[in-house]
Scaffold this active site. Structure first.
Site, PDB file in Angstrom:
ATOM      1  N   ASP A  76     -31.234  66.847  22.914  1.00 44.06           N
ATOM      2  CA  ASP A  76     -30.894  65.556  23.446  1.00 44.06           C
ATOM      3  C   ASP A  76     -29.573  65.486  23.797  1.00 44.06           C
ATOM      4  OD1 ASP A  76     -33.141  64.736  22.183  1.00 44.06           O
ATOM      5  OD2 ASP A  76     -32.304  63.753  20.446  1.00 44.06           O
TER       6      ASP A  76
ATOM      7  N   ASP B 146     -22.908  58.789  20.239  1.00 49.55           N
ATOM      8  CA  ASP B 146     -23.563  59.729  19.191  1.00 49.55           C
ATOM      9  C   ASP B 146     -22.267  60.419  18.435  1.00 49.55           C
ATOM     10  OD1 ASP B 146     -26.216  59.312  19.234  1.00 49.55           O
ATOM     11  OD2 ASP B 146     -26.439  60.560  21.183  1.00 49.55           O
TER      12      ASP B 146
ATOM     13  N   GLU C 144     -28.323  64.929  12.429  1.00 51.42           N
ATOM     14  CA  GLU C 144     -28.703  65.014  13.988  1.00 51.42           C
ATOM     15  C   GLU C 144     -27.999  65.723  14.808  1.00 51.42           C
ATOM     16  OE1 GLU C 144     -31.180  62.015  15.494  1.00 51.42           O
ATOM     17  OE2 GLU C 144     -30.749  62.617  17.480  1.00 51.42           O
ATOM     18  N   GLU C 145     -26.753  65.264  14.586  1.00 53.22           N
ATOM     19  CA  GLU C 145     -25.669  65.917  15.785  1.00 53.22           C
ATOM     20  C   GLU C 145     -25.000  67.094  15.422  1.00 53.22           C
ATOM     21  OE1 GLU C 145     -26.049  64.297  18.390  1.00 53.22           O
ATOM     22  OE2 GLU C 145     -27.168  62.706  17.495  1.00 53.22           O
TER      23      GLU C 145
ATOM     24  N   ASP D  37     -28.793  60.734  10.196  1.00 55.60           N
ATOM     25  CA  ASP D  37     -28.895  60.583  11.712  1.00 55.60           C
ATOM     26  C   ASP D  37     -27.900  59.377  11.889  1.00 55.60           C
ATOM     27  OD1 ASP D  37     -28.985  59.867  14.379  1.00 55.60           O
ATOM     28  OD2 ASP D  37     -31.206  59.333  14.305  1.00 55.60           O
TER      29      ASP D  37
ATOM     30  N   LEU E 288     -26.264  57.788  14.393  1.00 56.39           N
ATOM     31  CA  LEU E 288     -26.432  56.626  15.290  1.00 56.39           C
ATOM     32  C   LEU E 288     -27.870  56.674  16.001  1.00 56.39           C
ATOM     33  CD1 LEU E 288     -24.728  54.035  15.815  1.00 56.39           C
ATOM     34  CD2 LEU E 288     -24.439  55.123  18.096  1.00 56.39           C
ATOM     35  N   ASP E 289     -29.089  56.111  15.465  1.00 53.82           N
ATOM     36  CA  ASP E 289     -30.309  56.447  15.878  1.00 53.82           C
ATOM     37  C   ASP E 289     -30.700  55.430  17.054  1.00 53.82           C
ATOM     38  OD1 ASP E 289     -32.961  57.591  15.442  1.00 53.82           O
ATOM     39  OD2 ASP E 289     -33.755  55.627  15.088  1.00 53.82           O
TER      40      ASP E 289
ATOM     41  N   GLU F  36     -34.341  61.447   9.532  1.00 55.13           N
ATOM     42  CA  GLU F  36     -35.087  60.207  10.125  1.00 55.13           C
ATOM     43  C   GLU F  36     -36.169  59.593   9.252  1.00 55.13           C
ATOM     44  OE1 GLU F  36     -33.662  60.128  14.873  1.00 55.13           O
ATOM     45  OE2 GLU F  36     -35.340  61.653  14.313  1.00 55.13           O
TER      46      GLU F  36
HETATM   47  P1  AHM Z   1     -38.909  57.323  23.019  1.00 56.69           P
HETATM   48  O1  AHM Z   1     -37.880  56.842  23.859  1.00 56.69           O
HETATM   49  O2  AHM Z   1     -39.629  58.218  23.200  1.00 56.69           O
HETATM   50  O3  AHM Z   1     -39.735  55.940  22.756  1.00 56.69           O
HETATM   51  O4  AHM Z   1     -38.243  57.369  21.557  1.00 56.69           O
HETATM   52  C1  AHM Z   1     -37.601  56.252  20.943  1.00 56.69           C
HETATM   53  C2  AHM Z   1     -37.332  56.551  19.463  1.00 56.69           C
HETATM   54  C3  AHM Z   1     -36.835  55.653  18.790  1.00 56.69           C
HETATM   55  O5  AHM Z   1     -37.841  54.836  17.926  1.00 56.69           O
HETATM   56  C4  AHM Z   1     -36.050  56.360  17.742  1.00 56.69           C
HETATM   57  O6  AHM Z   1     -34.944  55.561  17.318  1.00 56.69           O
HETATM   58  C5  AHM Z   1     -35.583  57.208  18.666  1.00 56.69           C
HETATM   59  O7  AHM Z   1     -36.356  57.692  19.505  1.00 56.69           O
HETATM   60  C6  AHM Z   1     -34.804  58.788  17.993  1.00 56.69           C
HETATM   61  O8  AHM Z   1     -34.142  59.343  18.876  1.00 56.69           O
HETATM   62  P2  AHM Z   1     -32.862  59.279  18.956  1.00 56.69           P
HETATM   63  O9  AHM Z   1     -32.286  60.026  17.464  1.00 56.69           O
HETATM   64  O10 AHM Z   1     -32.273  60.448  20.035  1.00 56.69           O
HETATM   65  O11 AHM Z   1     -32.060  58.034  19.109  1.00 56.69           O
HETATM   66 MG    MG Z   2     -32.170  59.718  15.611  1.00 56.95          MG
END
Ligand code: AHM
Ligand code: MG
Length: 330
Positions: free
Chosen positions: A63, A69, A92-93, A113, A115-116, A276
């Site tokens: 990502d 993040d 995650e980071e 994680d 900052l999710d 997560e």
């Molecule tokens: P999407 O954009 O494919 O719908 O993904 C959204 C999802 C969220 O529900 C979740 O919080 C997030 O992806 C997790 O990704 P990250 O940790 O990179 O924020």
């Molecule tokens: Mg996340």
């Protein structure tokens, strides 16, 4: 417990947890609370402080990292830097878990994680911090393999939700409790004692823009919940914020199910198991809800790698059980 109970007082009064001491619980949750307060401020001020947008690097799972993040990861690591009971952090980071303490007291591992939902940072939408604590079963040099325990082994799990208010939710296997940040006094104060997830709900939460990529079981489930049938309360309503923590929190309080299935291009979906899905599954089960891969209990899955992904359906137990039936029929 009396109104106006701070997290600190709650942790003193609630006492022990499973086989671990009350002091350990405080040692683990106080850094989480500190990180939550600092991140609430960082998120709040980011637009004024030039902290929105991309940082320019990719994280371990490919990502593009947002500035927040990176800040989130630094804040969590700083908060735990003086916590001697946590031996290491998987985030995650972070490409690999990092060592935090080599003390003989370092009996725990943190999965986070920081900052999710970070696609929400630049649009003033909700975000979350997810945390899960595992026990460390040996001493000596820390190895990433020590983190590869199923979610059923979590001794503490929860999240901080940065939404219309900042809310810290945790469980240690004795109910799920939520604390709202009173910014005026800088304390998390008990606001949601013993959260119970309704057995069934009429909300579904999924990125349905992807539905053509999903398998027959998922599509049939969605056809079912969006079909009109007054006696069973259908159609269900769609709510999707793009932040798993916020969407799960709604399901826990109001009932419903969040869903991120796999598809042929990514059979394990998007979300990561260790930091997560497993911590949130632990919270959901403790609140009387459920979490599944679509084919079985999510907390039973043993991770093969720190950044392993998993499909997930999480929320009200009846909704998750129905989803599993559709998945089994395909
Ligand atoms: P999407 O954009 O494919 O719908 O993904 C959204 C999802 C969220 O529900 C979740 O919080 C997030 O992806 C997790 O990704 P990250 O940790 O990179 O924020
Ligand atoms: Mg996340």
């Amino acid at each position: 417990m009396a109104a106006g109970t701070t997290l600190t007082r709650h942790l003193i009064e609630e006492g022990g947890w499973r086989n671990d001491g009350a002091q350990d619980l405080r040692s683990l949750l106080e850094p989480i609370a500190l990180a939550g307060k600092v991140l609430a401020r960082e998120v709040d001020q980011a637009a004024l402080a030039g902290k929105l947008g991309l940082a320019g690097d990719q994280n371990a799972t490919g990502d593009m990292q947002k500035k927040l993040d990176v800040i989130g990861n630094d804040v969590v690591m700083d908060a735990f830097s003086s916590c001697s009971v946590v031996a290491g952090i998987a985030s995650e980071e972070l490409e690999e878990p990092v060592v935090m303490s080599t003390s003989d007291d370092a009996r725990y591992l943190l999965c986070t994680d920081p900052l999710d939902g970070s696609s929400n940072t630049d649009v003033n939408a909700p975000l979350g911090t997810i945390f899960g604590i595992l026990r460390r079963h040996r001493g000596g040099e820390l190895s990433g393999e020590e983190f590869l325990q199923p979610g059923s082994e979590l001794v503490c799990a929860g999240y901080v939700l940065y939404g219309t208010s900042t809310l810290l939710v945790y469980t240690v296997g004795a109910g799920v409790h939520g604390f709202t940040l009173d910014r005026g006094v800088g304390e998390f104060v008990l606001s949601h004692h013993d959260i119970r997830c309704p057995e069934a709900g009429k909300i579904y939460s999924a990125n349905v823009g992807r539905h053509k990529e999903w398998g027959a079981g998922v599509r049939k489930y969605l056809d079912h919940v969006t079909e009109k049938d007054k006696p069973t309360g259908r159609p269900h309503s769609l709510r999707y914020t793009g932040a798993l923590v916020a969407d799960l929190h709604r399901c826990l309080l109001d009932g419903g199910m969040y869903l991120y299935p796999g598809d042929p291009g990514s059979p394990d979906g998007k979300l990561r198991l260790l930091y997560e899905c497993a911590p949130l599954a632990c919270v959901a089960e403790q609140a009387g809800g459920a979490a599944s891969t679509g084919h079985g209990r999510l907390l039973d899955v043993v991770p093969g790698a720190v950044h392993q992904r998993t499909p997930i359906a999480i929320g009200s137990a009846e909704n998750v059980a129905l989803y599993e039936r559709f998945m089994a029929e395909g």
